[in-house]
Design a protein around this motif. Structure first.
Motif: not given
Length: 415
Positions: A95-106
């Protein structure tokens, strides 16, 4: 082809998860999304509401291209171990990237915090241990240690659950997979722990959906919050096995474990520390339900989540020595493939020769002590199901080949 990774539980898959998958592909400019998904038991020590196979189908029908199982040795763990295991598998899958959701978003805040941790690790570890000695839970102690050592003005709020996981993903990438790029976006609508279904919107937390299913015992209240594919998988599973899994269903089996182990054996179970086995024995003897048992057991030092994990390790009879030995290896021991779309199959065909970790599609073709634990977890997971369906589910662990989903026809087939 370019792949992005997501770390998931899909308990169950809802509209927020569908949005997350779309965002993952779009914001990382990826062709495929690879989900590393917890198996029978989850990070907070709970059983999944339905089997890994049912949740794999939900995922494939809603935009995920490859689903792999996060091994038990990583899945039922504190955030750091959970994240390290997931990143190791995504790294192995190129995988070239990992994507996640967060409360901060930055994402920059996550990277700043990960670098700060790396620079001040020894001091942070020292203060964390001191706070734990003072009676803080580990997550609270770690957050307090950060504030003690580092000016928190430009860092993450590490009291929020998705921020904590995201921080550990980014830290794992920094330490072991610097070629992988982390991405995040702010969680929308319902919060992670929201227990009530929202009004006038389709995105509800998985917690609120599970609670509604448990309280009402029907699917009517959650229909508006679930993709049709998820609703069908839940209904089919309930129809086939007579239940949706809850912790309460395992309480009698947990009692049996206590009745058949002495105190010394309890003390040897992974996560059981500092003499809490005595408190556990006392609490279990006075409790008539799992919730009452945990309420009697909970202290400021031991969070509900940590206690849940502790009791899952007990159900699994997971010894400290065995777990510590399995966690010594930094590289993922194997990649257990659960399902894929046509596009996912194309991606695997392209990278298969580059993989330096075994790709497991049939249990008969591979063996490993960590995989033995995944099998054991599936057997423990099946315990509340009545026979002969209990045996049918445990046999599925060996008989079910990776599921192939055809996006054009909407049909499944086993390889």
């Amino acid at each position: 082809m370019k792949a992005t990774g997501v770390v998931v539980e899909y308990n169950p898959f809802h509209y927020g998860h569908a949005y997350h998958v779309r965002q993952a592909k779009t914001l990382t400019s990826s062709d495929v999304a690879i989900a590393v998904m917890s198996g029978s038991f989850l990070q907070r020590g709970e059983p999944a509401i339905v089997s890994k196979w049912a949740r794999t189908k939900m995922a494939l029908q809603n935009g995920v291209d490859i689903v792999c199982e996060l091994p038990y040795i990583y899945a039922v763990q504190k955030a750091e171990t959970f994240a390290n295991g997931a990143v190791a598998i995504l790294d192995a899958l190129k995988c070239r990237s990992l994507f996640f959701g967060s409360e901060d978003g930055d994402i920059e805040a996550f990277e700043r915090t990960a670098h700060a941790w790396h620079e001040k690790k020894e001091e942070i570890d020292f203060f964390t241990k001191e706070k734990v000695k003072e009676g803080f839970s580990y997550p609270a102690a770690a957050a307090a240690a950060f504030q003690e050592v580092i000016d928190p003005k430009h860092l993450l709020d590490l009291s929020r659950p998705n921020n904590i996981l995201g921080f550990h993903y980014v830290k794992a990438i920094l330490e072991r997979s610097p070629h992988m790029e982390p991405f995040t976006s702010r969680r929308i609508a319902s919060g992670y722990h929201d227990e009530e279904l929202p009004e006038n919107q389709k995105i509800a937390s998985a917690t609120s959906i599970r609670k509604a299913l448990k309280v009402h015992g029907t699917f009517e209240q959650v229909t508006a919050y679930l993709p049709q594919a998820t609703l069908k998988q839940l209904q089919d599973y309930h129809s086939s096995y007579g239940l949706l899994h809850t912790q309460e269903a395992y309480f009698s089996f947990l009692k049996q474990v206590f009745h058949t182990m002495d105190t010394a054996e309890l003390a040897g179970i992974y996560e059981i520390e500092e003499g809490i086995e005595h408190r556990m024995q006392k609490a279990i003897s006075h409790a008539s339900s799992y919730e009452e048992y945990l309420s009697l057991l909970k202290t400021k030092r031991y969070t509900w989540t940590r206690l849940q994990r502790m009791n899952t390790q007990l159900l699994m009879r997971m010894k400290k020595t065995a777990m510590h030995e399995l966690l010594k290896e930094r590289k993922a021991p194997y990649i257990r493939l659960l399902g894929m779309s046509k596009k996912g199959q194309q991606y695997l065909s392209l990278v298969k020769k580059e993989l330096d970790v075994p790709l497991v599609s049939k249990l008969s073709a591979f063996s490993h002590p960590a995989l033995d634990l995944d099998i054991r977890a599936s057997r423990v997971f099946s315990l509340p199901i009545k026979e002969p369906m209990q045996t049918n589910l445990t046999e599925a662990e060996f008989k079910t080949s990776p599921i192939r989903y055809d996006e054009e026809t909407g049909l499944f087939q086993s390889l």
